[in-house]
Scaffold this active site. Structure first.
Site, PDB file in Angstrom:
ATOM      1  N   ALA A 181       0.755  -1.249  -0.050  1.00 42.66           N
ATOM      2  CA  ALA A 181      -0.159   0.086   0.038  1.00 42.66           C
ATOM      3  C   ALA A 181       0.737   1.231  -0.026  1.00 42.66           C
ATOM      4  O   ALA A 181       0.306   2.311  -0.296  1.00 42.66           O
ATOM      5  CB  ALA A 181      -1.066   0.039   1.057  1.00 42.66           C
ATOM      6  N   GLY A 228       3.561   1.204  -1.796  1.00 46.80           N
ATOM      7  CA  GLY A 228       4.542   1.308  -3.216  1.00 46.80           C
ATOM      8  C   GLY A 228       3.982   2.281  -4.202  1.00 46.80           C
ATOM      9  O   GLY A 228       3.004   2.880  -4.116  1.00 46.80           O
ATOM     10  N   ILE A 251       2.511   1.499  -7.274  1.00 47.83           N
ATOM     11  CA  ILE A 251       1.108   1.510  -7.889  1.00 47.83           C
ATOM     12  C   ILE A 251       0.318   1.891  -7.028  1.00 47.83           C
ATOM     13  O   ILE A 251      -0.731   2.794  -7.584  1.00 47.83           O
ATOM     14  CB  ILE A 251       1.079  -0.104  -8.216  1.00 47.83           C
ATOM     15  N   ARG A 253      12.164  -7.792  -8.462  1.00 46.15           N
ATOM     16  CA  ARG A 253      13.230  -8.735  -9.337  1.00 46.15           C
ATOM     17  C   ARG A 253      14.578  -7.902  -9.058  1.00 46.15           C
ATOM     18  O   ARG A 253      14.462  -6.713  -9.582  1.00 46.15           O
ATOM     19  CB  ARG A 253      12.968  -8.665 -10.675  1.00 46.15           C
ATOM     20  N   GLN A 292      -0.279 -15.862   2.505  1.00 46.70           N
ATOM     21  CA  GLN A 292      -1.450 -15.000   2.030  1.00 46.70           C
ATOM     22  C   GLN A 292      -2.792 -15.660   1.703  1.00 46.70           C
ATOM     23  O   GLN A 292      -3.747 -15.376   2.131  1.00 46.70           O
ATOM     24  CB  GLN A 292      -0.922 -13.923   1.056  1.00 46.70           C
ATOM     25  N   ASP A 349      -1.749  -5.572 -19.974  1.00 44.84           N
ATOM     26  CA  ASP A 349      -1.549  -5.935 -21.388  1.00 44.84           C
ATOM     27  C   ASP A 349      -2.732  -5.692 -22.416  1.00 44.84           C
ATOM     28  O   ASP A 349      -2.391  -5.464 -23.367  1.00 44.84           O
ATOM     29  CB  ASP A 349      -0.878  -7.629 -21.297  1.00 44.84           C
ATOM     30  N   HIS A 402       1.457 -13.257 -17.831  1.00 45.27           N
ATOM     31  CA  HIS A 402       1.770 -11.814 -17.708  1.00 45.27           C
ATOM     32  C   HIS A 402       3.350 -11.869 -17.817  1.00 45.27           C
ATOM     33  O   HIS A 402       4.196 -11.670 -16.740  1.00 45.27           O
ATOM     34  CB  HIS A 402       1.364 -11.046 -16.588  1.00 45.27           C
TER      35      HIS A 402
HETATM   36  P1  NAX Z   1       7.134  -0.962  -5.302  1.00 46.70           P
HETATM   37  O1  NAX Z   1       8.434  -1.587  -5.138  1.00 46.70           O
HETATM   38  O2  NAX Z   1       6.975   0.412  -5.423  1.00 46.70           O
HETATM   39  O3  NAX Z   1       6.003  -1.375  -4.047  1.00 46.70           O
HETATM   40  C1  NAX Z   1       5.731  -2.424  -3.252  1.00 46.70           C
HETATM   41  C2  NAX Z   1       5.473  -2.332  -2.037  1.00 46.70           C
HETATM   42  O4  NAX Z   1       5.093  -3.803  -1.682  1.00 46.70           O
HETATM   43  C3  NAX Z   1       6.573  -1.823  -1.253  1.00 46.70           C
HETATM   44  O5  NAX Z   1       6.073  -0.556  -0.684  1.00 46.70           O
HETATM   45  C4  NAX Z   1       6.802  -2.946  -0.414  1.00 46.70           C
HETATM   46  O6  NAX Z   1       7.168  -2.688   1.159  1.00 46.70           O
HETATM   47  C5  NAX Z   1       5.728  -3.716  -0.087  1.00 46.70           C
HETATM   48  N1  NAX Z   1       5.654  -5.127   0.072  1.00 46.70           N
HETATM   49  C6  NAX Z   1       6.610  -5.942  -0.540  1.00 46.70           C
HETATM   50  N2  NAX Z   1       6.421  -7.392   0.073  1.00 46.70           N
HETATM   51  C7  NAX Z   1       5.175  -7.197   0.921  1.00 46.70           C
HETATM   52  C8  NAX Z   1       4.474  -8.013   1.667  1.00 46.70           C
HETATM   53  N3  NAX Z   1       4.559  -9.299   1.804  1.00 46.70           N
HETATM   54  N4  NAX Z   1       3.222  -7.460   2.237  1.00 46.70           N
HETATM   55  C9  NAX Z   1       2.780  -6.134   2.035  1.00 46.70           C
HETATM   56  N5  NAX Z   1       3.648  -5.421   1.358  1.00 46.70           N
HETATM   57  C10 NAX Z   1       4.517  -5.654   0.695  1.00 46.70           C
HETATM   58  O7  NAX Z   1       6.374  -1.792  -6.453  1.00 46.70           O
HETATM   59  P2  NAX Z   1       5.187  -1.502  -7.469  1.00 46.70           P
HETATM   60  O8  NAX Z   1       5.720  -0.765  -8.517  1.00 46.70           O
HETATM   61  O9  NAX Z   1       3.962  -0.904  -6.702  1.00 46.70           O
HETATM   62  O10 NAX Z   1       4.847  -2.782  -7.928  1.00 46.70           O
HETATM   63  C11 NAX Z   1       4.141  -4.037  -7.232  1.00 46.70           C
HETATM   64  C12 NAX Z   1       4.242  -5.183  -7.907  1.00 46.70           C
HETATM   65  O11 NAX Z   1       3.599  -5.232  -9.168  1.00 46.70           O
HETATM   66  C13 NAX Z   1       5.562  -5.525  -8.549  1.00 46.70           C
HETATM   67  O12 NAX Z   1       5.798  -7.117  -8.107  1.00 46.70           O
HETATM   68  C14 NAX Z   1       5.582  -5.401 -10.088  1.00 46.70           C
HETATM   69  O13 NAX Z   1       6.435  -6.379 -10.619  1.00 46.70           O
HETATM   70  C15 NAX Z   1       4.162  -5.874 -10.212  1.00 46.70           C
HETATM   71  N6  NAX Z   1       3.416  -5.482 -11.296  1.00 46.70           N
HETATM   72  C16 NAX Z   1       2.616  -6.078 -12.009  1.00 46.70           C
HETATM   73  C17 NAX Z   1       1.880  -5.703 -13.136  1.00 46.70           C
HETATM   74  C18 NAX Z   1       1.010  -6.546 -13.839  1.00 46.70           C
HETATM   75  O14 NAX Z   1       0.487  -6.301 -14.831  1.00 46.70           O
HETATM   76  N7  NAX Z   1       0.534  -7.986 -13.193  1.00 46.70           N
HETATM   77  C19 NAX Z   1       2.247  -4.243 -13.841  1.00 46.70           C
HETATM   78  C20 NAX Z   1       2.980  -3.461 -12.930  1.00 46.70           C
HETATM   79  C21 NAX Z   1       3.995  -3.876 -11.976  1.00 46.70           C
HETATM   80  O15 NAX Z   1       5.259  -4.265 -12.800  1.00 46.70           O
END
Ligand code: NAX
Length: 327
Positions: free
Chosen positions: A12, A14, A16, A92, A112, A159, A187
């Site tokens: 929350a 992050g 996105i 990654r 989860q 996508d 994806h």
């Molecule tokens: P960010 O690194 O900005 O934010 C991720 C947040 O998640 C961080 O604040 C971190 O502290 C938190 N987090 C990590 N592990 C956690 C857990 N176990 N419980 C609760 N919070 C946790 O990443 P962001 O740009 O927001 O992207 C998030 C994810 O979306 C990444 O895995 C990214 O690869 C994936 N994506 C997926 C897409 C899709 O189409 N399926 C597209 C966009 C994005 O690349």
């Protein structure tokens, strides 16, 4: 006035989420007349920035935002949730292989899934965004034995939207005039953005673009769009991912428009010969909170090969996490 619904969001604090939470609070995910409770979940070290976001949400004075809670334990954050957005995941790292990313994230999504099974609302709808999204959705759903696998989905709408947006730009059409795009599979860079049934203002899309361009350039451009954005911006897609999450959930809850469909990563029931049980992106129609795979589409040999290739990758990913998949 409707009773508020509970929306749990991981990651929350992050990128996105920063583009997403304010729009959910404005009514763009569930509906413009539906109050929401935001249950924001983060890892302990991100609780302070999360507090800042919660303050900003409060300062917007959104009429539909009933309340906000913050949690550093997933089990607490997911209690009673009607909708769960699993966005947080380990990113990654440099030089990390995709298979290493899969094994790093797998236990998190297994835990989860178990917690959703135990604490969420029985009718919960779950969207997995954190990568590898399809396989994380598979793991979460298999660890939630009391819920239907159909309650779990993976995000491939980004996508789908990319396919629509880039095709619109290429042809000069408005994105609204483009219908019946299908994104098949994972994806990842093996996904297959399929224009075989797409129409532009009601006419076949493939009659309006150069076939060589479609096969040799367009498909690759969609497959690599995420990487191109990272290269250009230094960060992965955030605002467009948030838009796709809103579209995915809104359509799932409220239904898809007549004469069109959308792409969602869902559990395969064997349709189109795709291995049963994997989370694969299919064209679907949604109605009143349920979705159904669009049946009866003609699949060319060209399309079949691409659908198989991305299926193979998902089967390999499933092998990698086999020990976390209870029967
Ligand atoms: P960010 O690194 O900005 O934010 C991720 C947040 O998640 C961080 O604040 C971190 O502290 C938190 N987090 C990590 N592990 C956690 C857990 N176990 N419980 C609760 N919070 C946790 O990443 P962001 O740009 O927001 O992207 C998030 C994810 O979306 C990444 O895995 C990214 O690869 C994936 N994506 C997926 C897409 C899709 O189409 N399926 C597209 C966009 C994005 O690349």
């Amino acid at each position: 006035m409707k009773r508020p619904v509970r929306i749990a969001v991981t990651g929350a604090a992050g990128s996105i989420s920063h583009s997403l939470l304010f729009r959910i609070a404005a009514g763009e995910m569930v509906g413009r007349d539906q109050p929401v409770i935001l249950q924001l979940i983060e890892v302990p070290r991100a609780m302070e920035p999360l507090r800042g976001i919660a303050m900003e949400l409060e300062d917007c004075a959104f009429p539909l935002l009933h309340s906000i809670s913050m949690h550093d334990r997933f089990e607490d954050g997911v209690v009673g949730a009607h909708y769960v957005l699993l966005i947080g995941a380990r990113p990654r790292g440099p030089g990390m292989e995709r298979s290493e990313l899969i094994t790093a994230n797998a236990p998190v999504f297994a835990g989860q899934g178990r917690a959703i099974n135990e604490f969420a609302n029985r009718d919960v709808k779950v969207l997995v965004v954190g990568n590898p999204a399809n396989t994380n959705a598979l793991i979460a759903s298999r660890n939630a034995p009391d819920l239907s696998p159909a309650q779990f989905t993976a995000l491939t709408r980004l996508d789908h939207n990319r396919t629509r947006g880039i095709l619109a730009n290429h042809t000069g059409a408005n994105p609204r005039g483009i219908r019946r795009i299908s994104v098949w599979g994972n994806h990842s860079s093996t996904q297959f953005p399929d224009l075989g049934h797409a129409t532009i203002y009601g006419e076949p899309a493939l009659a309006q673009v150069d076939e060589h361009w479609y096969r040799e350039q367009f498909i690759r451009k969609i497959q690599r769009r995420g990487a191109a954005i990272i290269e250009a911006r230094g960060h992965s897609s955030a605002a467009s991912a948030a838009q796709a999450i809103l579209n995915h959930m809104y359509d799932w809850i409220n239904g898809t428009p007549e004469n069109d469909w959308v792409s969602m990563g869902i559990v395969s029931d064997g349709s189109y010969g795709i291995e049963k049980g994997i989370f694969y992106s299919f064209p679907v129609r949604c109605d009143y909170g349920r979705y159904q795979i669009v049946q009866g589409l003609e699949i060319s040999d060209f399309a079949r090969d691409r659908m198989r290739e991305t299926e193979r990758e998902l089967l390999e990913e499933m092998q990698t996490v086999a020990e976390l998949l209870p029967e």
